[in-house]
Structure formats: C-alpha cells, structure tokens
Design a protein around this motif. Structure first.
Motif, PDB file in Angstrom:
ATOM      1  N   LEU A 103       0.676  -1.231  -0.042  1.00 15.40           N
ATOM      2  CA  LEU A 103      -0.043  -0.075   0.059  1.00 15.40           C
ATOM      3  C   LEU A 103       0.748   0.984   0.034  1.00 15.40           C
ATOM      4  CD1 LEU A 103      -2.855   1.340   0.255  1.00 15.40           C
ATOM      5  CD2 LEU A 103      -2.605   1.100   2.670  1.00 15.40           C
ATOM      6  N   ALA A 104       1.954   1.238   0.844  1.00 13.35           N
ATOM      7  CA  ALA A 104       2.677   2.518   1.065  1.00 13.35           C
ATOM      8  C   ALA A 104       3.581   2.571  -0.283  1.00 13.35           C
ATOM      9  CB  ALA A 104       3.699   2.394   2.098  1.00 13.35           C
ATOM     10  N   SER A 146       4.073   5.748  -5.597  1.00 13.58           N
ATOM     11  CA  SER A 146       3.879   5.745  -7.150  1.00 13.58           C
ATOM     12  C   SER A 146       2.914   6.806  -7.769  1.00 13.58           C
ATOM     13  CB  SER A 146       3.766   4.179  -8.071  1.00 13.58           C
ATOM     14  OG  SER A 146       2.454   4.066  -7.419  1.00 13.58           O
ATOM     15  N   GLY A 147       1.924   7.388  -6.974  1.00 17.08           N
ATOM     16  CA  GLY A 147       1.106   8.351  -7.079  1.00 17.08           C
ATOM     17  C   GLY A 147       1.779   9.692  -7.231  1.00 17.08           C
ATOM     18  N   PHE A 148       2.993   9.754  -6.558  1.00 14.50           N
ATOM     19  CA  PHE A 148       3.837  10.925  -6.658  1.00 14.50           C
ATOM     20  C   PHE A 148       4.776  10.825  -7.592  1.00 14.50           C
ATOM     21  CE2 PHE A 148       2.861  11.014  -2.209  1.00 14.50           C
ATOM     22  CZ  PHE A 148       1.946  12.366  -1.736  1.00 14.50           C
ATOM     23  N   ARG A 149       5.442   9.863  -7.907  1.00 16.61           N
ATOM     24  CA  ARG A 149       6.313   9.351  -8.912  1.00 16.61           C
ATOM     25  C   ARG A 149       6.264   7.939  -9.061  1.00 16.61           C
ATOM     26  NH1 ARG A 149       6.008  13.761  -9.593  1.00 16.61           N
ATOM     27  NH2 ARG A 149       7.548  15.631  -9.340  1.00 16.61           N
ATOM     28  N   VAL A 150       6.299   7.682 -10.392  1.00 20.21           N
ATOM     29  CA  VAL A 150       5.859   6.285 -10.714  1.00 20.21           C
ATOM     30  C   VAL A 150       6.976   5.313 -10.768  1.00 20.21           C
ATOM     31  CG1 VAL A 150       5.500   4.718 -12.761  1.00 20.21           C
ATOM     32  CG2 VAL A 150       4.110   6.795 -12.362  1.00 20.21           C
ATOM     33  N   PHE A 151       8.419   5.948 -10.946  1.00 19.05           N
ATOM     34  CA  PHE A 151       9.198   5.099 -11.026  1.00 19.05           C
ATOM     35  C   PHE A 151      10.038   4.777  -9.688  1.00 19.05           C
ATOM     36  CE2 PHE A 151       8.720   5.922 -15.573  1.00 19.05           C
ATOM     37  CZ  PHE A 151       8.355   4.709 -15.846  1.00 19.05           C
ATOM     38  N   VAL A 152       9.977   5.777  -8.713  1.00 18.21           N
ATOM     39  CA  VAL A 152      10.843   5.693  -7.539  1.00 18.21           C
ATOM     40  C   VAL A 152      10.487   4.445  -6.681  1.00 18.21           C
ATOM     41  CG1 VAL A 152      11.170   7.153  -5.372  1.00 18.21           C
ATOM     42  CG2 VAL A 152      11.284   8.143  -7.421  1.00 18.21           C
ATOM     43  N   PRO A 153       9.349   4.396  -6.399  1.00 17.79           N
ATOM     44  CA  PRO A 153       8.986   3.172  -5.440  1.00 17.79           C
ATOM     45  C   PRO A 153       9.341   1.856  -6.518  1.00 17.79           C
ATOM     46  CG  PRO A 153       6.899   3.963  -6.257  1.00 17.79           C
ATOM     47  CD  PRO A 153       7.858   5.106  -6.665  1.00 17.79           C
ATOM     48  N   LEU A 154       9.086   1.737  -7.662  1.00 14.65           N
ATOM     49  CA  LEU A 154       9.300   0.681  -8.579  1.00 14.65           C
ATOM     50  C   LEU A 154      11.141   0.374  -8.445  1.00 14.65           C
ATOM     51  CD1 LEU A 154       7.254   1.116 -11.773  1.00 14.65           C
ATOM     52  CD2 LEU A 154       7.055  -1.185  -9.993  1.00 14.65           C
ATOM     53  N   LEU A 155      11.812   1.301  -8.575  1.00 17.49           N
ATOM     54  CA  LEU A 155      13.209   1.229  -8.629  1.00 17.49           C
ATOM     55  C   LEU A 155      13.534   0.602  -7.142  1.00 17.49           C
ATOM     56  CD1 LEU A 155      16.129   1.221  -9.547  1.00 17.49           C
ATOM     57  CD2 LEU A 155      16.215   3.969  -8.835  1.00 17.49           C
ATOM     58  N   ALA A 156      13.035   1.244  -6.088  1.00 19.92           N
ATOM     59  CA  ALA A 156      13.371   0.743  -4.859  1.00 19.92           C
ATOM     60  C   ALA A 156      13.085  -0.537  -4.325  1.00 19.92           C
ATOM     61  CB  ALA A 156      12.748   1.593  -3.771  1.00 19.92           C
ATOM     62  N   ALA A 157      11.819  -1.060  -4.892  1.00 21.57           N
ATOM     63  CA  ALA A 157      11.500  -2.378  -4.961  1.00 21.57           C
ATOM     64  C   ALA A 157      12.126  -3.187  -5.764  1.00 21.57           C
ATOM     65  CB  ALA A 157       9.923  -2.519  -5.406  1.00 21.57           C
ATOM     66  N   SER A 158      12.603  -2.866  -6.791  1.00 23.53           N
ATOM     67  CA  SER A 158      13.636  -3.530  -7.733  1.00 23.53           C
ATOM     68  C   SER A 158      14.969  -3.897  -6.948  1.00 23.53           C
ATOM     69  CB  SER A 158      13.604  -2.854  -9.028  1.00 23.53           C
ATOM     70  OG  SER A 158      14.513  -3.789  -9.722  1.00 23.53           O
ATOM     71  N   ILE A 159      15.360  -2.909  -6.422  1.00 22.19           N
ATOM     72  CA  ILE A 159      16.750  -3.018  -5.598  1.00 22.19           C
ATOM     73  C   ILE A 159      16.540  -4.008  -4.367  1.00 22.19           C
ATOM     74  CG2 ILE A 159      18.457  -1.938  -4.333  1.00 22.19           C
ATOM     75  CD1 ILE A 159      17.953   0.560  -6.301  1.00 22.19           C
ATOM     76  N   LEU A 211       9.824   0.868   3.283  1.00 18.79           N
ATOM     77  CA  LEU A 211      10.849  -0.458   3.273  1.00 18.79           C
ATOM     78  C   LEU A 211      10.950  -0.341   4.798  1.00 18.79           C
ATOM     79  CD1 LEU A 211      12.897   0.511   0.223  1.00 18.79           C
ATOM     80  CD2 LEU A 211      11.133  -1.530   0.362  1.00 18.79           C
ATOM     81  N   LEU A 212      11.235   0.690   5.464  1.00 20.52           N
ATOM     82  CA  LEU A 212      11.988   0.428   6.949  1.00 20.52           C
ATOM     83  C   LEU A 212      10.600   0.389   8.100  1.00 20.52           C
ATOM     84  CD1 LEU A 212      14.458   3.412   6.893  1.00 20.52           C
ATOM     85  CD2 LEU A 212      14.890   0.841   6.675  1.00 20.52           C
ATOM     86  N   LEU A 213       9.572   0.887   7.842  1.00 14.59           N
ATOM     87  CA  LEU A 213       8.371   1.122   8.882  1.00 14.59           C
ATOM     88  C   LEU A 213       7.026   0.653   8.048  1.00 14.59           C
ATOM     89  CD1 LEU A 213       9.394   3.893  11.127  1.00 14.59           C
ATOM     90  CD2 LEU A 213       9.770   1.291  11.779  1.00 14.59           C
TER      91      LEU A 213
END
Length: 197
Positions: free
Chosen positions: A11-12, A17-30, A157-159
């Motif tokens: 959910l978080a 991804s509503g703010f920036r599509v690729f930032v959370p995708l990149l973090a999840a990918s890493i 990712l942390l909390l």
C-alpha cells in the motif's frame, strides 16, 4: 502478521507511485535484487539487473522531466495511467502467496486505486499551479512530490505499518478534498453557493 506487513508495504509503495511512478518501483527492484525483500510468485523479474537498470534510467528521467515547463503537464497525462499500473504491480508483488485472483484483485483495487487517487490529487495541484503562477510554482511542487516519493518509499521499506497508516490518512484526505471540489463545481454550474470548508 506477514499478511499485514506485506499489505502495508504494498500500500505504501503504491501510494508513492502516485507521486513518482518509478521511484518506488526502483526501490522495490533493488530490494528484490539484493534479497532484502522477496517478491511474490511471478515477480522475480522485478529484481533482475535489466529491471534495476531500466527503472533507474526511467526514475532519473521522470524526476528531471517535472522541472521543465510544459513537459511536467505532459508527464501528468502519461503518468496518470502509469501510476495505476505501477501501484497495481507494487501491491501485487508485495503480497505473500495468495490465490492469484485475490492477489491481483487487491493489487488493482487497493494498490492501483491508491496510486490513482494520489496521482489525481497531484495532477490537479499542478494544473492549479500552472494556471495560478503561469507555471513558475511548478518546480516547487515537483520538489515536494519528489521528496514525498523518496521519503515515503524509504519509510515504506523501513516501517511498513507506519507508512501504511499514513497512506490511509493521506488517501482519505485527498478523497475528501476531491469530493468537496466536485461539489463546489456542481454548485457553480447550478448557481447555488457551496461552503468552502
């Protein structure tokens, strides 16, 4: 507890991804690539080197693109459906081994819906900024969105439980504001006065 943590994480990340599509995708990918997180079945591709490289490039281009007039409004047109897709993927990939219909259903409704609500809110803010400041205020808005995307992703990712709770509050706030905005527009069209509060 695993389901609650996974759901809050998804959910978080979807909200970010509503703010920036690729930032959370990149973090999840890493996180998937390094083994910090484990994707649900069928999403191992998200942790591949190809995904990390492609999402890293897309992240830089998206963040920089929002600092250019006209391009930022064009990006909003493109990222509105893209954020829904990203939110769906992030939520579905975070959920543990559930029936695929349930996982994808939650991904679309909760993940995609959350990303879509937040993206709609930021798109309306940018449109208002463009009209009110002739686009001069848009870089400030872009910086705020970039910051929220990065900090929200790190917090997720942390909390994840805290981040998930904050997302619920944010989504309820944005949904309430959008409903009031629609009521004011209807009131203007019909000629009646609608309170701003």
């Amino acid at each position: 507890m695993e389901y609650i943590l996974s759901g809050a994480l998804g959910l978080a990340l979807a909200a970010c991804s509503g703010f920036r599509v690729f930032v959370p995708l990149l973090a999840a990918s890493i996180a998937y690539h390094t083994g910090v997180l484990h994707p649900s079945p069928g999403f191992a591709w998200l942790g591949s080197w190809v995904a990390v490289g492609a999402l890293g490039t897309a992240t830089v281009m998206e963040i920089l693109g929002y600092y250019f007039p006209v391009v930022d409004n064009l990006l909003d047109t493109i990222t509105t459906p893209a954020s829904f897709i990203a939110g769906t993927v992030l939520m579905t990939a975070a959920l543990p081994d559930l029936d695929p219909v349930v996982r994808w259903g939650l991904g679309v409704l909760v993940g995609g819906g959350t990303a879509g609500i937040i993206q709609t809110g930021t798109t309306l803010l940018r449109a208002g900024s463009t009209m009110g400041t002739a686009g001069l205020g848009n870089p400030v808005l872009a910086t705020a969105e970039n910051t929220l995307a990065v900090l929200g992703t790190v917090l997720a990712l942390l909390l994840p439980l805290l981040a998930g709770g904050l997302v619920l509050i944010l989504v309820l706030y944005i949904a309430t504001r959008l409903r009031r905005w629609r009521q004011r527009r209807k009131g203007r069209k019909s000629g009646s006065v609608v309170p701003l509060a």
